[in-house]
Design a protein around this motif. Structure first.
Motif, short mmCIF file in Angstrom:
data_model
loop_
_atom_site.label_atom_id
_atom_site.label_comp_id
_atom_site.label_asym_id
_atom_site.label_seq_id
_atom_site.Cartn_x
_atom_site.Cartn_y
_atom_site.Cartn_z
N GLU A 63 36.20 -93.89 47.64
CA GLU A 63 36.31 -92.58 48.30
C GLU A 63 35.16 -92.38 49.28
OE1 GLU A 63 36.46 -89.53 45.37
OE2 GLU A 63 38.32 -90.25 44.46
N GLN A 64 33.94 -92.74 48.86
CA GLN A 64 32.77 -92.59 49.71
C GLN A 64 32.80 -93.57 50.89
OE1 GLN A 64 30.52 -90.08 49.27
NE2 GLN A 64 31.90 -89.43 47.61
N CYS A 68 26.47 -92.62 47.91
CA CYS A 68 27.13 -91.61 48.73
C CYS A 68 27.56 -92.19 50.08
CB CYS A 68 26.20 -90.43 48.95
SG CYS A 68 24.72 -90.85 49.91
N ARG A 69 28.40 -91.44 50.78
CA ARG A 69 28.91 -91.85 52.10
C ARG A 69 27.78 -92.00 53.11
NH1 ARG A 69 31.93 -86.11 52.25
NH2 ARG A 69 31.88 -86.62 50.05
#
Length: 700
Positions: free
Chosen positions: A545-546, A599-600
């Protein structure tokens, strides 16, 4: 509900007259006497009732084929008369009970007359008040109903028999419909076979509701048509708990000793009070201790439940494994909820786990427990379960805020999810002003405890994602398995073991299903394909998702790091620092510290810096596939092991495909796989490898 039915009265009397050539006047209120001595006022205000037993309501019509009582009707025994009248009552919509017995004067005459009355006959006597015993404020069903049947003993022909000498079927209350009368206590019975099944179900830890559904399926009856209700099942289970608490405590300790003899790795501890009675007891299983070694970094200590039958508060230690599923660590039963008891419980738990304290622990809003954690686990970050707090909001704020409640709740969640502590505290002040909550005690308490529940204060600590709503529901459902069917206290340790083993087996199946799923790569980036081979499907989906979102961000290099923000924003962003030579990267959003997933923002910087693999330390062992060996092993061994796992997955996939082609194949495969799985579980597990991997994790 049906209306009063005087029709039965006239019909029954008419039939009685026709059969016995007896005369009498029929009416809505009819009383027939068999001899002159009976012609006196009959009242049911006397509430005495002898030999009343629902167990004796089993019905038999061996004496007669008639369906309605009539004057002079004969029965070989008074029990046969009772069964006949009970069957008649069930068809009419009421139940009966034994009321009064009479006997003639003289030695050896014995019982000569019996009265069977409607279950709503008479009045409930007023019990004298007792200040030391709480009174049950329960409404009585008795309303002075005059319906009854009287039988008298007759020995004129040599053999004793019982004859109907009085019958009234006029009721001063509404009668029940056929689909309702079965719920009357007299007609609700649990057979011995059903009792055995229920107790067996109870040991597996399933809920009473699930028991009812299983029994309905076994008996092929529609839902709600068993001859007993959920309340009857709960009462049955409760009856098995009504034993001497001291004997129960002795049995419980004996049970623990027996388990310890069979499994030396089972651990338990207990304390006795000044009267040498069981005060506290805690235990953990070998599999739980092994799971804690790997997944004990974040723990929920749930103390919101109680063994009601024994009035003992209960605490359960639960975590989440690398596949995102709850895992059991230990259980404790306490006599009191105070700092001393909680301190003992925490010490016992740490003793089971070789002194290893969790990094974080989530609990209910219990100040005694808060103090005990500060004393026994000073290095552990203590936080409050947000889902337990939110569950109280309706009772706290619904009446106060009225129509603005939902608006306030949305603002609360916005503040809860902020990243900056300063933004949170400023926003909280504005929220209090906007909704006029300056004098609300719950708002004041929440703010005083903000460092224990608000995310801006918790993001720098690892919680394995257990603060999310999804995990909270699964953890709560997991805990309820231990409470759904409490039997005797001595069996509770065994019951928890059954529930844990059931969960472990379910977890293995879910793990296999996750591993069999084809992982779909969405970005094509080398980092994604690398992570897919290392992380479990659950953890990889979070990282993926990130990775997908990282493509929407731009990075700008600064003197002391990078600024990363969404490509549509001209201001703001997150601060990322990266030391390539040391393989260290961090972000101001602190997602990795909080969940163990990069995290992204950090992933965007790694991608910009031509990094094609995520650094090892940011692929935590607790989120990796357990089948992967230690990173210290030679690369050739790692590749060989990976290939063997992939080959096995291919075989299993083919097995499922071929087995699903027919019922016979599926049955055969299921049987053979069960045998194979049992044999595999008997094979040794090399725990040294697990310890090495755990050591690597701590050093990262």
């Amino acid at each position: 509900m049906r209306a009063l039915v005087p029709l039965c009265d006239s019909v029954s009397i008419q039939q009685g007259v026709e059969r016995d050539t007896m005369s009498g006047e029929a009416g809505n209120m009819m009383l027939v006497y068999g001899d002159p001595s009976d012609q006196r006022s009959f009242s049911l205000d006397d509430t005495s009732s002898t030999e009343e037993s629902p167990e004796q309501t089993r019905l038999s019509l061996e004496t007669t084929n008639e369906s309605i009582p009539y004057m002079g009707q004969r029965f070989p025994t008074h029990d046969a008369a009772y069964e006949f009248y009970s069957e008649f009552a069930k068809r009419c919509g009421f139940s009966i009970r034994r009321h009064r017995t009479e006997g003639k004067e003289g030695v050896g005459k014995g019982l000569t007359r019996r009265y069977f009355v409607c279950h709503r006959a008479g009045k409930t006597p007023v019990k004298p008040a007792n200040e030391n015993k709480p009174q049950r404020n329960r409404k009585s069903s008795r309303c002075g109903c005059q319906a009854y049947m009287r039988i008298s003993k007759n020995s004129d022909l040599g053999l004793p028999e019982w004859r109907v000498t009085g019958f009234v079927n006029h009721h001063n209350h509404e009668l029940l419909e056929p689909n309702q009368v079965r719920f009357l206590p007299a007609y609700r019975t649990i057979s011995d076979a059903d009792k055995s099944r229920i107790l067996m179900f109870a040991k597996t830890g399933i809920s009473v509701q699930q028991m009812m559904r299983l029994l309905e399926l076994e008996k092929c009856v529609e839902p709600g048509y068993l001859p007993f209700t959920e309340k009857d099942v709960r009462n049955l289970l409760q009856s098995f708990r009504k034993v001497d608490p001291e004997d129960e405590s002795i049995d419980l300790l004996r049970m623990c000793r027996n388990i310890k003899e069979r499994d030396p790795n089972f651990k338990y501890d207990f304390t006795l009070d000044c009267n040498n009675r069981l005060e506290n007891i805690a235990w953990s299983y070998a599999s739980s201790i092994q799971s804690y070694e790997i997944f004990g970094d974040a723990v929920v200590f749930d103390t919101t439940n109680c063994l009601t039958a024994f009035d003992m508060p209960m605490g359960i230690w639960v975590g989440v494994n690398n596949y995102g599923m709850p895992c059991f660590f230990g259980c404790v039963l306490l006599r009191e909820e105070n700092v001393r008891s909680f301190s003992w419980a925490l010490k016992a738990f740490l003793g089971f786990m070789n002194g290893k304290a969790p990094q974080t622990v989530l609990t209910d809003q219990n100040m005694c427990l808060k103090e005990a954690i500060a004393l026994e686990m000073p290095a552990t970050k203590h936080a409050l379960c947000i889902w337990l707090i939110v569950a109280k909001f309706p009772s706290w704020f619904n009446a106060v805020l009225g129509e603005r409640y939902n608006e306030w709740k949305a603002e609360f969640y916005r503040l809860y999810n902020l990243e900056s502590i300063d933004d949170f505290e400023l926003g909280w002040r504005d929220m209090v002003n906007l909704f006029g909550l300056h004098n609300n005690r719950h708002i004041a308490t929440l703010f005083s405890l903000r460092s224990l529940w608000a995310l801006p204060y918790l993001r720098s600590h690892f919680f394995a994602g257990m603060v999310t709503a999804g995990h909270s529901k699964s953890i709560n459902a997991f805990i309820q398995r231990f409470l759904s069917a409490q039997t005797r206290l001595a069996h509770f340790v065994e019951q928890v073991a059954v529930a844990v083993d059931f969960k472990d087996q379910t977890g293995e199946q879910q793990t296999m299903q996750q591993n069999l799923q084809n992982i779909c790569l969405k970005t094509g980036a080398p980092m994604e394909s690398h992570a897919a081979t290392v992380l479990t499907p659950f953890a990889f989906s979070k990282l993926q998702e990130q990775l997908v979102l990282a493509a929407h961000y731009a990075s700008f290099q600064l003197d002391d790091g990078f600024l990363v923000r969404h490509h549509t924003k001209a201001e703001g962003g997150r601060k990322v620092y990266w030391v390539p030579r040391e393989g260290i990267i961090g972000c101001s959003c602190q997602l990795f510290e909080f969940s163990g997933i990069l995290c992204r923002h950090a992933l965007r910087v790694l991608s910009t810096g031509n990094c094609f693999q995520i650094p090892e330390r940011y692929l935590p062992f607790r989120w990796r596939r357990i089948s992967l060996p230690s990173s210290k092993a030679p690369q050739t061994n790692q590749n060989d092991h990976t290939e063997r796992v992939q080959s096995l997955q291919s075989l299993v996939s083919n097995l499922v495909t071929e087995s699903a082609k027919s019922k016979e194949r599926l049955d055969f495969a299921s049987e053979q796989i069960s045998i194979l799985l049992t044999q595999i579980r008997e094979q040794p597990v090399y725990s040294q490898e697990v310890r090495e991997l755990s050591s690597i994790q701590r050093n990262l």
